[in-house]
Design an enzyme around this catalytic site. Structure first.
Site, PDB file in Angstrom:
ATOM      1  N   TYR A 152     -13.485 108.766  25.473  1.00  0.00           N
ATOM      2  CA  TYR A 152     -12.616 108.798  26.659  1.00  0.00           C
ATOM      3  C   TYR A 152     -12.146 107.361  26.901  1.00  0.00           C
ATOM      4  O   TYR A 152     -12.977 106.484  27.121  1.00  0.00           O
ATOM      5  CB  TYR A 152     -13.388 109.290  27.882  1.00  0.00           C
ATOM      6  CG  TYR A 152     -13.734 110.770  27.860  1.00  0.00           C
ATOM      7  CD1 TYR A 152     -14.812 111.254  27.111  1.00  0.00           C
ATOM      8  CD2 TYR A 152     -12.986 111.676  28.604  1.00  0.00           C
ATOM      9  CE1 TYR A 152     -15.125 112.611  27.111  1.00  0.00           C
ATOM     10  CE2 TYR A 152     -13.301 113.037  28.612  1.00  0.00           C
ATOM     11  CZ  TYR A 152     -14.363 113.497  27.858  1.00  0.00           C
ATOM     12  OH  TYR A 152     -14.672 114.837  27.859  1.00  0.00           O
ATOM     13  N   HIS A 191     -23.598 117.566  20.370  1.00  0.00           N
ATOM     14  CA  HIS A 191     -23.319 116.170  20.696  1.00  0.00           C
ATOM     15  C   HIS A 191     -24.293 115.654  21.744  1.00  0.00           C
ATOM     16  O   HIS A 191     -24.515 116.298  22.760  1.00  0.00           O
ATOM     17  CB  HIS A 191     -21.883 116.013  21.207  1.00  0.00           C
ATOM     18  CG  HIS A 191     -20.867 116.003  20.107  1.00  0.00           C
ATOM     19  ND1 HIS A 191     -19.624 115.446  20.232  1.00  0.00           N
ATOM     20  CD2 HIS A 191     -20.937 116.476  18.838  1.00  0.00           C
ATOM     21  CE1 HIS A 191     -18.962 115.567  19.089  1.00  0.00           C
ATOM     22  NE2 HIS A 191     -19.735 116.200  18.236  1.00  0.00           N
ATOM     23  N   PRO A 248      -8.844 118.820  33.186  1.00  0.00           N
ATOM     24  CA  PRO A 248      -9.731 118.973  32.024  1.00  0.00           C
ATOM     25  C   PRO A 248     -10.610 117.756  31.697  1.00  0.00           C
ATOM     26  O   PRO A 248     -11.444 117.836  30.793  1.00  0.00           O
ATOM     27  CB  PRO A 248      -8.756 119.247  30.870  1.00  0.00           C
ATOM     28  CG  PRO A 248      -7.456 118.667  31.308  1.00  0.00           C
ATOM     29  CD  PRO A 248      -7.417 118.781  32.800  1.00  0.00           C
ATOM     30  N   TYR A 307     -21.903 115.557  33.283  1.00  0.00           N
ATOM     31  CA  TYR A 307     -21.159 115.923  32.071  1.00  0.00           C
ATOM     32  C   TYR A 307     -21.933 116.977  31.262  1.00  0.00           C
ATOM     33  O   TYR A 307     -21.378 117.991  30.835  1.00  0.00           O
ATOM     34  CB  TYR A 307     -20.879 114.687  31.207  1.00  0.00           C
ATOM     35  CG  TYR A 307     -19.873 114.960  30.111  1.00  0.00           C
ATOM     36  CD1 TYR A 307     -18.531 114.647  30.284  1.00  0.00           C
ATOM     37  CD2 TYR A 307     -20.263 115.556  28.910  1.00  0.00           C
ATOM     38  CE1 TYR A 307     -17.599 114.919  29.296  1.00  0.00           C
ATOM     39  CE2 TYR A 307     -19.339 115.836  27.916  1.00  0.00           C
ATOM     40  CZ  TYR A 307     -18.008 115.511  28.115  1.00  0.00           C
ATOM     41  OH  TYR A 307     -17.090 115.794  27.134  1.00  0.00           O
ATOM     42  N   LYS A 328     -15.007 120.860  32.394  1.00  0.00           N
ATOM     43  CA  LYS A 328     -15.820 121.762  33.216  1.00  0.00           C
ATOM     44  C   LYS A 328     -15.268 123.180  33.371  1.00  0.00           C
ATOM     45  O   LYS A 328     -16.003 124.082  33.801  1.00  0.00           O
ATOM     46  CB  LYS A 328     -15.989 121.161  34.627  1.00  0.00           C
ATOM     47  CG  LYS A 328     -16.941 119.984  34.677  1.00  0.00           C
ATOM     48  CD  LYS A 328     -18.383 120.432  34.537  1.00  0.00           C
ATOM     49  CE  LYS A 328     -19.270 119.367  34.004  1.00  0.00           C
ATOM     50  NZ  LYS A 328     -19.758 119.561  32.643  1.00  0.00           N
TER      51      LYS A 328
HETATM   52  C1  PHB Z   1     -11.153 119.480  24.049  1.00  0.00           C
HETATM   53  O1  PHB Z   1     -11.746 119.272  22.989  1.00  0.00           O
HETATM   54  O2  PHB Z   1     -10.183 120.258  24.124  1.00  0.00           O
HETATM   55  C2  PHB Z   1     -11.575 118.743  25.260  1.00  0.00           C
HETATM   56  C3  PHB Z   1     -12.724 117.980  25.208  1.00  0.00           C
HETATM   57  C4  PHB Z   1     -13.133 117.281  26.333  1.00  0.00           C
HETATM   58  C5  PHB Z   1     -12.388 117.334  27.493  1.00  0.00           C
HETATM   59  C6  PHB Z   1     -11.250 118.119  27.558  1.00  0.00           C
HETATM   60  C7  PHB Z   1     -10.829 118.832  26.431  1.00  0.00           C
HETATM   61  O3  PHB Z   1     -12.778 116.622  28.568  1.00  0.00           O
END
Ligand code: PHB
Ligand code: APR
Length: 391
Positions: free
Chosen positions: A202, A72, A293, A385, A297
């Site tokens: 997000y 990605h 989460p 990120y 990280k």
């Molecule tokens: C996930 O795919 O589980 C996931 C992806 C991004 C995040 C947290 C969890 O920030």
């Protein structure tokens, strides 16, 4: 039993450390309290940053990741019922990118390699104590199939996660824990449906945060901010999809729906224990620090710790120098605190605190608008990120 490095915990930190040491000819034993099937099934995060992928490649453990992982080059931020902005990693994060590849797949790959090497990895081996970490022969006591056994080591590494036992082997007066809890949790689902987006989304919304992630071209992973103490059973599938549609809404388009195959609630917490070393005991990964989460990280910090530690242990074995071991805690903590800040920033910018005022919400929106309009602000997000290089 005796070994050079006793590794407690067979999660990603313990297994990657074992792989790196084994490749360099440093012998080690991994003790994991759970059974293999349990460890391989545990649902965890799914984003690998550039340096984690580099480390897995260097460890010769990236064959399936390179074949099946999804690369990605960006993420999308959404807010204000219709605003959206894409963060482009190649242009903003010096060409660094991320991979969608589940932690549980990383764990499966590392277990298979260790077993194929015939190197010691004991499942169902629960460590009950670590003693003598301030001597040069620390001893790990564990119970396997009802029998108590000991492992004498030159070094012990606590890779036993946030609920493990090794942190407590450091005397209370010699450690400090810095913590923050958040007034919300995540309800996470896995669904057998192709993701409704190409990249992770997000979303900040008037009803709280939502995240659209994925595991593969056919499996979606989605999250909703929910109150602490929420029972996952209290949300029906239809309610979950309706709420995801509301929070992730754009141009009135709805998400593809599909059967939900897993549903769970995750608390959100930040915690760092300092220092990450006491005598001959080293803490790595979740045993030393956890993050909420939102910044993806946790796994990446764990991988960075063990890369730094493997290098230090190998140097001690091959050159007799403890300089890198002595620097381990400081080297890791600098990077850990950066990730702690980033995870806190992503969390508090995107979630709705039940106590928050209209003023607080406008500050969040202003921050998101700033990221959308300033390449400097976007680059700060992108570089954190996609992940900072491991020193
Ligand atoms: C996930 O795919 O589980 C996931 C992806 C991004 C995040 C947290 C969890 O920030
Ligand atoms: N004895 C032996 N093993 C133990 C003990 C014990 N007393 N206590 C815990 N363990 C094992 C757990 O069963 C688990 O498999 O230690 C392992 C720790 O693994 P993780 O919790 O996955 O921690 P870590 O390897 O540091 O990986 C960090 O995991 O929690 C996620 O988000 C986090 O992605 C991050 C990653």
């Amino acid at each position: 039993m005796r070994t050079t490095v006793g590794i407690i915990g067979g999660g990603p930190s313990g297994l990657l450390l074992a792989r790196l040491l084994h490749r360099a000819g440093v012998d080690c034993v991994v003790l994991e309290s759970r059974q293999r099937a349990y460890v391989e099934r545990r649902q965890r995060a799914g984003i690998l940053e550039q340096s984690t992928v580099d480390a897995l490649r260097e460890a010769g453990a990236a064959e399936r990741l390179d074949a099946e992982g999804l690369v990605h080059d960006g993420i999308e931020l959404r807010w204000g019922g219709g605003r959206s902005h894409r963060i482009d990693f190649p242009s903003l994060a010096s060409g660094r990118r991320v991979w969608v590849y589940a932690q549980t797949e990383v764990v499966k790959d590392l277990i298979a390699l260790r077993l194929a090497d015939g190197a010691p990895l004991h499942f169902g081996a629960e460590v009950t104590s670590v003693e003598g970490v301030d001597t040069d022969r620390p001893v790990v006591t564990y119970v396997q199939e009802g029998r108590t056994r000991t492992l004498t080591c030159d070094y012990v590494v606590g890779c036993d996660g946030f609920h493990g036992v090794t942190r407590a082997a450091v005397p209370g007066a010699a450690r400090t824990t810095y913590e923050r809890t958040y007034p919300y949790s995540w309800l996470g689902i896995l669904a057998d449906v192709p993701p409704s987006c190409d990249e992770l989304v997000y979303a900040h919304s008037s009803r709280g945060f939502a995240l659209h992630s994925m595991r593969s071209p056919d499996v979606s992973r989605l999250y909703l901010q929910v109150p602490n103490g929420t029972d996952p059973a209290s949300w029906s599938g239809e309610q979950i999809w309706d709420e995801l549609d509301f929070r992730l809404a754009r141009d009135g388009r709805q998400l593809e729906r599909g059967p939900i195959t897993a549903k769970s609630v995750l608390p959100m917490r930040s915690s760092v224990t300092e220092p990450m070393r006491f005598g001959r005991l080293f803490l790595a990964g979740d045993a030393a620090h956890i993050v909420p989460p939102t910044g993806a990280k946790g796994l990446n910090l764990a991988a960075a710790d063990v890369v730094v530690l493997a290098r230090a242990l190998i140097r001690q074995r091959t050159a007799g120098s403890t300089d890198l071991l002595d620097a381990y805690s400081d080297t890791c903590l600098r990077r850990v605190w950066r990730a702690e800040h980033f995870s806190w920033f992503m969390t508090t910018t995107l979630h709705t605190d039940p106590e928050q005022s209209g003023f607080d919400t406008r500050l969040q929106i202003s921050q998101l608008e700033r990221i959308a309009s300033s390449p400097h602000a976007a680059a700060e997000l992108a570089s954190n990120y996609a992940g900072l290089p491991i020193p």
